[in-house]
Design a protein around this motif. Structure first.
Motif, short mmCIF file in Angstrom:
data_model
loop_
_atom_site.label_atom_id
_atom_site.label_comp_id
_atom_site.label_asym_id
_atom_site.label_seq_id
_atom_site.Cartn_x
_atom_site.Cartn_y
_atom_site.Cartn_z
N LEU A 111 0.83 -1.20 0.00
CA LEU A 111 0.00 0.00 0.00
C LEU A 111 0.86 1.25 0.00
O LEU A 111 2.00 1.24 0.48
CB LEU A 111 -0.91 -0.01 1.24
N PRO A 112 0.34 2.35 -0.53
CA PRO A 112 1.10 3.61 -0.50
C PRO A 112 1.38 4.04 0.94
O PRO A 112 0.66 3.68 1.88
CB PRO A 112 0.17 4.60 -1.20
N SER A 113 2.44 4.81 1.10
CA SER A 113 2.87 5.25 2.43
C SER A 113 3.41 6.66 2.34
O SER A 113 3.85 7.11 1.29
CB SER A 113 3.94 4.30 2.98
N GLN A 114 3.37 7.37 3.47
CA GLN A 114 3.96 8.71 3.52
C GLN A 114 5.48 8.65 3.41
O GLN A 114 6.12 9.62 3.01
CB GLN A 114 3.56 9.41 4.82
N ASP A 115 6.06 7.51 3.77
CA ASP A 115 7.51 7.34 3.70
C ASP A 115 7.91 6.86 2.31
O ASP A 115 7.50 5.77 1.87
CB ASP A 115 7.99 6.34 4.76
N LYS A 116 8.71 7.63 1.62
CA LYS A 116 9.13 7.30 0.27
C LYS A 116 10.11 6.12 0.29
O LYS A 116 10.93 6.00 1.19
CB LYS A 116 9.80 8.51 -0.37
N VAL A 117 10.02 5.27 -0.72
CA VAL A 117 11.00 4.21 -0.90
C VAL A 117 12.19 4.81 -1.65
O VAL A 117 12.05 5.23 -2.81
CB VAL A 117 10.42 3.01 -1.68
N THR A 118 13.34 4.89 -0.99
CA THR A 118 14.49 5.58 -1.56
C THR A 118 15.65 4.64 -1.87
O THR A 118 16.64 5.08 -2.48
CB THR A 118 14.97 6.68 -0.60
#
Length: 354
Positions: free
Chosen positions: A60-67
């Motif tokens: 699911l989408p999250s406020q924390d970006k996958v970096t």
């Protein structure tokens, strides 16, 4: 050998940070799965079956970006997926099940991640952190911004040391004491790193202790470094191009398949201007451009594997806006279906919409 690249558009994610694409090792299926992360916090895994893209899982989408996203380097971690989300590190299986979560005490987001057994290396803008079994194992404070990281087994097959590409035009190999073991001046900013398992050129097979590291630069050069535990020296250089046709900054490097069928792994370079190049290196260490192609946006990640066709390896790229594109050396079922669909659309258009 003349090489043709057949473009196949596979997936559209949200915008992507550098280093957020990977190809899983071969499993029971003939083709390999691909994992991508994006700046909406989503990680998804897909494969190509019978000419169709099939999703294995999607978080699911999250406020924390996958970096950053990486595979474990340990013997039992080869198919384990690790990624960063904010200041936390998560591990998931190839089926999408979370088996590890570690929320660090770091005050800034992690932009670079590497994992080997119980060791985790997490790079932020200026600090490079080492964790052992989720406990603090040391810290290196870089004198300038960290632009890329890599691991290299310099002291032994499973004794990994981190390598940092820093904005002050320097590559630093960090020792076990969290101090620089080597500092290599690069002339311009180093922008990408890649440890290569099989050494290219005349040094191939000369020493089992010799390691190859490739780094790309802001000025378009790609440079080979040859290292052992005591020394480091420069090998071949892919130049920046001419003043009339300069090459763009290197944004991603892949090396793991012999696309040109010359007996050694080719080097694939992704650049900031969207160009993708395949280079062969002969036995004398002379790089030769085999083929290049151009996209309309920056390349953030490059990988490779048997993705669309079990008979020949593909190059796969992730772009800044999230496009996941394969370049196949042989047209597979997915491309054939796309071409047939295009022909039908042209036919309909000529027939006045009938």
């Amino acid at each position: 050998m003349e090489l043709e690249l057949h473009r196949v558009d596979l997936l559209q994610s949200s915008a992507a940070a550098p280093g957020t694409l990977l190809v899983l090792p071969p499993g029971e299926n003939k083709t390999q799965k691909v994992v991508v992360g994006d700046l909406s916090g989503v990680v998804q895994c897909f494969s190509v079956k019978k000419g169709e893209v099939t999703l294995s899982f999607k978080t699911l989408p999250s406020q924390d970006k996958v970096t950053s996203i990486t595979l474990g380097m340990g013997l039992k971690q080869k198919d384990k997926i690790f990624y960063t989300a904010g200041n936390s590190i998560r591990g998931i299986t190839k089926k999408g099940k979370e088996f590890f979560r570690f929320t660090t005490s770091l005050t800034e987001a992690i932009s670079q991640l590497r994992v080997a057994d119980s060791h985790i290396w997490a790079g932020c803008q200026y600090t490079h952190n080492h964790f052992i079994e989720a406990a603090d194992g040391g810290l290196y404070m870089s004198p300038d911004k960290i632009l890329a990281t890599e691991l290299i087994p310099l002291m032994g097959p499973s004794e990994w040391l981190p390598v940092l590409a820093c904005r002050d035009c320097c590559i630093r190999v960090i020792g076990k004491d969290n101090k620089p073991l080597f500092e290599i001046a690069t002339g311009t900013q180093p922008t990408a790193l890649r440890f290569v398992t099989d050494v290219h050129g005349p040094a191939a097979g000369s020493s089992t202790n010799l390691r190859e590291l490739l780094y790309g630069c802001q000025d378009g050069r790609l440079v080979q470094l040859l290292l052992d535990s005591k020394t480091v020296r420069q090998g071949f250089v892919i130049q920046r191009g001419s003043s009339q046709e300069p090459r763009a900054a290197v944004s991603a490097i892949h090396c793991g398949a012999d696309y040109s069928k010359t007996g050694v792994s080719d080097i694939v370079i992704g650049r900031e201007d969207g160009s993708v190049e395949v280079w062969d290196v002969d036995g004398q260490g002379m790089p030769q451009l085999v083929v290049s192609t151009q996209l309309s946006e920056s390349i953030t990640s490059v990988g490779g594997g048997y993705i669309t066709n079990p008979a020949s390896p593909d190059i796969i790229v992730h772009t800044f806006t999230g496009k996941v594109i394969a370049f196949a050396s042989q047209p597979g079922a997915l491309q054939a279906a796309a071409e047939q669909s295009m022909k039908r659309n042209i036919s309909i258009g000529r027939g006045g919409g009938q």
